[in-house]
Design a protein around this motif. Structure first.
Motif, PDB file in Angstrom:
ATOM      1  N   LEU A  16     -47.905  23.167  78.346  1.00 22.10           N
ATOM      2  CA  LEU A  16     -46.449  23.341  78.378  1.00 22.10           C
ATOM      3  C   LEU A  16     -45.958  23.546  79.804  1.00 22.10           C
ATOM      4  CD1 LEU A  16     -45.896  25.681  75.282  1.00 22.10           C
ATOM      5  CD2 LEU A  16     -45.728  23.193  75.394  1.00 22.10           C
ATOM      6  N   VAL A  17     -46.657  24.376  80.562  1.00 25.06           N
ATOM      7  CA  VAL A  17     -46.271  24.601  81.960  1.00 25.06           C
ATOM      8  C   VAL A  17     -46.419  23.312  82.763  1.00 25.06           C
ATOM      9  CG1 VAL A  17     -46.829  25.864  84.063  1.00 25.06           C
ATOM     10  CG2 VAL A  17     -46.834  27.055  81.857  1.00 25.06           C
ATOM     11  N   ASP A  18     -47.523  22.600  82.561  1.00 25.98           N
ATOM     12  CA  ASP A  18     -47.762  21.357  83.289  1.00 25.98           C
ATOM     13  C   ASP A  18     -46.665  20.333  83.032  1.00 25.98           C
ATOM     14  OD1 ASP A  18     -50.117  22.316  84.379  1.00 25.98           O
ATOM     15  OD2 ASP A  18     -51.417  21.308  82.936  1.00 25.98           O
ATOM     16  N   ASN A  19     -46.090  20.369  81.828  1.00 25.25           N
ATOM     17  CA  ASN A  19     -45.066  19.391  81.456  1.00 25.25           C
ATOM     18  C   ASN A  19     -43.643  19.941  81.551  1.00 25.25           C
ATOM     19  OD1 ASN A  19     -46.355  16.725  80.226  1.00 25.25           O
ATOM     20  ND2 ASN A  19     -47.692  18.444  79.687  1.00 25.25           N
ATOM     21  N   ASP A  20     -43.484  21.046  82.279  1.00 26.89           N
ATOM     22  CA  ASP A  20     -42.158  21.608  82.575  1.00 26.89           C
ATOM     23  C   ASP A  20     -41.362  21.986  81.332  1.00 26.89           C
ATOM     24  OD1 ASP A  20     -42.512  21.321  85.392  1.00 26.89           O
ATOM     25  OD2 ASP A  20     -42.001  19.201  85.218  1.00 26.89           O
ATOM     26  N   PHE A  21     -42.042  22.503  80.306  1.00 27.95           N
ATOM     27  CA  PHE A  21     -41.315  22.997  79.139  1.00 27.95           C
ATOM     28  C   PHE A  21     -40.604  24.300  79.501  1.00 27.95           C
ATOM     29  CE2 PHE A  21     -43.341  19.748  76.911  1.00 27.95           C
ATOM     30  CZ  PHE A  21     -42.933  19.723  75.585  1.00 27.95           C
ATOM     31  N   LEU A  22     -39.460  24.508  78.890  1.00 30.90           N
ATOM     32  CA  LEU A  22     -38.673  25.714  79.120  1.00 30.90           C
ATOM     33  C   LEU A  22     -39.206  26.891  78.314  1.00 30.90           C
ATOM     34  CD1 LEU A  22     -36.074  27.234  80.093  1.00 30.90           C
ATOM     35  CD2 LEU A  22     -34.894  26.176  78.132  1.00 30.90           C
ATOM     36  N   TYR A  23     -39.629  26.617  77.066  1.00 26.64           N
ATOM     37  CA  TYR A  23     -40.023  27.730  76.204  1.00 26.64           C
ATOM     38  C   TYR A  23     -41.078  27.306  75.198  1.00 26.64           C
ATOM     39  CZ  TYR A  23     -37.263  25.746  72.345  1.00 26.64           C
ATOM     40  OH  TYR A  23     -36.784  24.930  71.350  1.00 26.64           O
ATOM     41  N   ASP A  24     -41.754  28.320  74.679  1.00 32.06           N
ATOM     42  CA  ASP A  24     -42.637  28.204  73.527  1.00 32.06           C
ATOM     43  C   ASP A  24     -42.059  29.066  72.412  1.00 32.06           C
ATOM     44  OD1 ASP A  24     -45.212  27.667  72.071  1.00 32.06           O
ATOM     45  OD2 ASP A  24     -45.336  29.849  72.230  1.00 32.06           O
ATOM     46  N   SER A  25     -42.357  28.686  71.161  1.00 31.05           N
ATOM     47  CA  SER A  25     -41.936  29.502  70.023  1.00 31.05           C
ATOM     48  C   SER A  25     -43.069  29.511  68.994  1.00 31.05           C
ATOM     49  CB  SER A  25     -40.645  28.948  69.409  1.00 31.05           C
ATOM     50  OG  SER A  25     -40.185  29.789  68.358  1.00 31.05           O
ATOM     51  N   ILE A  50     -43.776  34.777  79.226  1.00 31.18           N
ATOM     52  CA  ILE A  50     -45.222  34.749  79.359  1.00 31.18           C
ATOM     53  C   ILE A  50     -45.563  34.164  80.725  1.00 31.18           C
ATOM     54  CG2 ILE A  50     -45.900  34.793  76.954  1.00 31.18           C
ATOM     55  CD1 ILE A  50     -45.870  31.831  76.837  1.00 31.18           C
ATOM     56  N   HIS A  51     -46.404  34.891  81.452  1.00 31.98           N
ATOM     57  CA  HIS A  51     -46.839  34.476  82.786  1.00 31.98           C
ATOM     58  C   HIS A  51     -48.311  34.095  82.737  1.00 31.98           C
ATOM     59  CE1 HIS A  51     -43.544  36.763  85.249  1.00 31.98           C
ATOM     60  NE2 HIS A  51     -43.044  35.922  84.365  1.00 31.98           N
ATOM     61  N   THR A  52     -48.655  32.988  83.364  1.00 39.04           N
ATOM     62  CA  THR A  52     -50.043  32.564  83.504  1.00 39.04           C
ATOM     63  C   THR A  52     -50.270  32.190  84.967  1.00 39.04           C
ATOM     64  OG1 THR A  52     -49.803  30.174  83.234  1.00 39.04           O
ATOM     65  CG2 THR A  52     -49.773  31.509  81.228  1.00 39.04           C
ATOM     66  N   ALA A  53     -51.512  31.869  85.290  1.00 38.26           N
ATOM     67  CA  ALA A  53     -51.827  31.441  86.657  1.00 38.26           C
ATOM     68  C   ALA A  53     -51.104  30.145  87.005  1.00 38.26           C
ATOM     69  CB  ALA A  53     -53.336  31.261  86.808  1.00 38.26           C
ATOM     70  N   LYS A  54     -50.762  29.346  86.013  1.00 39.88           N
ATOM     71  CA  LYS A  54     -50.098  28.066  86.251  1.00 39.88           C
ATOM     72  C   LYS A  54     -48.586  28.183  86.380  1.00 39.88           C
ATOM     73  CE  LYS A  54     -53.265  24.640  84.281  1.00 39.88           C
ATOM     74  NZ  LYS A  54     -53.019  23.539  85.224  1.00 39.88           N
ATOM     75  N   GLY A  55     -47.995  29.206  85.755  1.00 40.77           N
ATOM     76  CA  GLY A  55     -46.540  29.327  85.781  1.00 40.77           C
ATOM     77  C   GLY A  55     -46.048  30.203  84.647  1.00 40.77           C
ATOM     78  N   SER A  56     -44.772  30.049  84.296  1.00 40.58           N
ATOM     79  CA  SER A  56     -44.126  30.934  83.328  1.00 40.58           C
ATOM     80  C   SER A  56     -43.320  30.142  82.309  1.00 40.58           C
ATOM     81  CB  SER A  56     -43.199  31.923  84.036  1.00 40.58           C
ATOM     82  OG  SER A  56     -43.913  32.707  84.972  1.00 40.58           O
ATOM     83  N   LEU A  57     -43.155  30.766  81.156  1.00 49.70           N
ATOM     84  CA  LEU A  57     -42.330  30.227  80.082  1.00 49.70           C
ATOM     85  C   LEU A  57     -41.578  31.374  79.416  1.00 49.70           C
ATOM     86  CD1 LEU A  57     -44.946  28.051  78.168  1.00 49.70           C
ATOM     87  CD2 LEU A  57     -42.989  27.114  79.401  1.00 49.70           C
ATOM     88  N   VAL A  58     -40.485  31.034  78.757  1.00 46.58           N
ATOM     89  CA  VAL A  58     -39.853  31.975  77.838  1.00 46.58           C
ATOM     90  C   VAL A  58     -40.558  31.864  76.497  1.00 46.58           C
ATOM     91  CG1 VAL A  58     -37.729  32.564  76.600  1.00 46.58           C
ATOM     92  CG2 VAL A  58     -37.625  31.850  78.992  1.00 46.58           C
TER      93      VAL A  58
END
Length: 298
Positions: free
Chosen positions: A149-158, A169-177
């Motif tokens: 999801l981060v790699d593909n520039d998604f805004l959020y997960d549900s 949610i923060h990961t080494a790759k980036g963040s999502l809502v």
């Protein structure tokens, strides 16, 4: 009590979203790959969603002026393009929900990436849609899913369940809502009766089956939180159930202090508030664990 409520737009007391997972008959094909194509009853049950229930749902939304979110497997997008067009014509969001409702935790990273990207291509090629949000089939997100999801520039997960209200949610790759789900506001437990996937719970009557959703809503409304239903058109979109949903919507919209929005708008609002005041949005650091947890001698 919600410890750090989010400030919702226009003075709204509660943010709400009704999300539909439009799985259609993908479920029988993924669960019974050898003979699912010839099991007519579950195929017909799934087809009821995009062909009969979806127009009913969209009529209600149109009359009440609601814009909401639908999560659709890529195969369903390809199989039912006219239904997808109806959703988009009314300004609703269509999110990513796998390709054939495959469980990501049953796949290797390479296999999951293939099906994830194939679903993206189905959205783009068939209906010109680039999803901003994702819901894992069966909620079975893994760290590999979040990284995709981060790699593909998604805004959020549900797909996750770590809070009552949206968080990041923060990961080494980036963040999502993260817009959290829960089985308490999912229609599968009260209404699904599906022997082909080993789910044989008693089917609740419409009023009894929906009662828990209204109780969950009132708790969120009292505390200024976030209520989200996770429904399926072939379940909650059936006539008696949807008639009760429609009446409930009419009643609560009269309160005038509830913000109904598609999930991408809610996620954008959460992001904006995080930028303004990051203390008001909770953060979960992922991965939770890097290896299996074992019982063993000290």
């Amino acid at each position: 009590m919600i410890q750090t409520p989010i400030v919702w737009p226009n003075g709204a007391r509660c943010a709400c979203a009704i999300t539909f997972d439009v799985d259609a008959d993908s479920l029988i094909h993924i669960s019974r790959p050898k003979d699912g194509f010839d099991r007519l009853y579950p195929i017909s049950m799934g087809r009821y969603g995009p062909t009969v229930a979806l127009p009913r749902i969209l009529d209600t939304y149109r009359r009440l002026g609601l814009k909401q979110s639908f999560f659709v497997p890529g195969w369903v997008v390809e199989q039912y393009p006219e239904a997808m067009d109806l959703i988009q014509e009314d300004g609703h969001e269509i999110g990513h929900h796998g390709y054939l409702h495959e469980d990501p935790t049953n796949l290797s990273d390479a296999e999951h990436r293939y099906w994830f990207e194939r679903a993206l291509e189905a959205h783009k090629k068939t209906i010109g849609n680039t999803p901003k949000g994702y819901r894992a089939p069966v909620y079975n997100a893994s760290q590999g899913v979040i990284d995709l999801l981060v790699d593909n520039d998604f805004l959020y997960d549900s797909s996750l369940m770590a809070d009552d209200i949206p968080y990041r949610i923060h990961t080494a790759k980036g963040s999502l809502v993260e817009l959290p789900v829960h089985w308490g506001t999912d229609d599968w437990p009260p209404f699904a009766h599906y022997s082909e996937i080993d789910y044989m719970m008693p089917v609740a009557g419409p009023s009894r089956g929906l009662e828990g959703f209204w109780e969950e809503f009132e708790a969120q409304y009292e505390h200024g939180g976030f209520w989200m239903a996770i429904w399926h058109p072939f379940l909650t979109g059936r006539l008696a159930r949807w008639t009760l949903v429609e009446r409930w919507l009419e009643t609560i919209l009269e309160r005038g202090d509830i913000w109904f929005a598609p999930l991408h708008e809610i996620a954008e609002h959460v992001n904006n508030q995080f930028v303004r005041d990051n203390q008001s949005i909770r953060v979960e650091e992922l991965p939770y664990y890097n290896q299996p947890v074992h019982l063993g001698a000290k």
